[in-house]
Design an enzyme around this catalytic site. Structure first.
Site, PDB file in Angstrom:
ATOM      1  N   ASN A  12       0.849  -1.190   0.000  1.00 34.18           N
ATOM      2  CA  ASN A  12       0.000   0.000   0.000  1.00 34.18           C
ATOM      3  C   ASN A  12       0.894   1.252   0.000  1.00 34.18           C
ATOM      4  OD1 ASN A  12      -1.524   2.215   0.855  1.00 34.18           O
ATOM      5  ND2 ASN A  12      -2.895   0.963   2.102  1.00 34.18           N
ATOM      6  N   ASP A  69       0.255  -4.202  10.442  1.00 30.83           N
ATOM      7  CA  ASP A  69      -1.125  -4.648  10.218  1.00 30.83           C
ATOM      8  C   ASP A  69      -2.040  -3.825  11.114  1.00 30.83           C
ATOM      9  OD1 ASP A  69      -2.469  -6.574   8.467  1.00 30.83           O
ATOM     10  OD2 ASP A  69      -3.413  -7.224  10.310  1.00 30.83           O
ATOM     11  N   LYS A 179      -1.848  13.904  11.821  1.00 30.79           N
ATOM     12  CA  LYS A 179      -2.321  12.520  11.958  1.00 30.79           C
ATOM     13  C   LYS A 179      -1.253  11.672  12.655  1.00 30.79           C
ATOM     14  CE  LYS A 179      -3.538   8.278   9.561  1.00 30.79           C
ATOM     15  NZ  LYS A 179      -3.634   7.500   8.328  1.00 30.79           N
TER      16      LYS A 179
END
Ligand code: IMP
Length: 205
Positions: A12, A69, A179
């Site tokens: 990703n 993960d 973030k």
């Protein structure tokens, strides 16, 4: 001083960007080998899936590897999507389908008040070496699920997640540094980086 070099297990590109931004110059994160087959993430825990990814990349590259993960746990959905977050909207689901399914389920339950929309992102990161050593970092951020998506920054469920420690904006409305300062991934990787620093300086090749 020399940097650690690790091969990323993530396919990703958004996640890879975040990992690099958070770790900075102390760890050089190389991209995932292009010829590596997709790893089936069929473990029942985040840690199990991270280990499957680390082990596959270590075996293919012979180098230290880093895997992340992540799952989003929504209390009103009894912890779903959790470890199934990536495929929540179906096998071909994209980010929008995933979060729209989540918003639809909360609507059907009549869970419209913020206290009925409690949720958290949880991340496990594993750094693994070919000799079997492992370092594990964990990070959690608590928040609520927005009623409509807001913001086009970040990725995944970011437009629908409002962190408690923020100012009411979703992660999708925040700049990356904002973030990362609050996020599950920021926390997990900073914990991992502290453990790595405690191992001492990198030996020159
Ligand atoms: P995985 O860790 O790549 O398996 O990601 C699980 C799911 O969570 C995917 O749908 C991702 O898009 C989503 N996800 C992972 N990290 C984040 C994040 O930082 N923000 C929002 N969604 C995320």
């Amino acid at each position: 001083m020399a940097s650690h070099r690790v091969v990323s297990a993530t396919a990703n590109p958004h996640k890879l960007d975040e990992i690099r931004e958070i770790l900075g110059a102390t760890v050089v994160v190389l991209g995932r080998p292009a010829d590596l087959a997709e790893v089936e993430e069929d473990a029942s825990t985040l840690e199990g899936n991270a280990e499957l990814k680390v082990a596959a990349v270590v075996a293919a590259s012979g180098e230290p590897a880093l895997a992340d993960d992540t799952g989003l746990e929504v209390d009103a959905l009894r912890g779903a999507p959790g470890v199934r977050s990536a495929r929540y909207g179906g096998p071909e689901a994209d980010d929008e389908k995933n979060y729209n399914k989540l918003l639809g389920e909360l609507r059907e339950l009549g869970a419209n008040a913020p206290e009925q929309r409690r949720a958290r992102f949880r991340t496990v990161v594993i750094l693994g070496w070919p000799d079997g050593r492992r370092l594990v970092g964990r990070g959690v951020v608590e928040g609520t699920i927005a009623t409509t998506p807001r913001g086009d920054r970040g990725f995944g469920y970011d437009p629908v997640f409002i962190p408690d420690e923020g100012d009411g904006r979703t992660f999708g409305e925040m700049w990356p540094e904002e973030k990362h300062s609050l996020s599950h991934r920021g926390r997990a990787l900073r914990e991992l980086a502290d453990q790595l620093a405690a191992l001492g300086p990198v030996e020159e090749a």
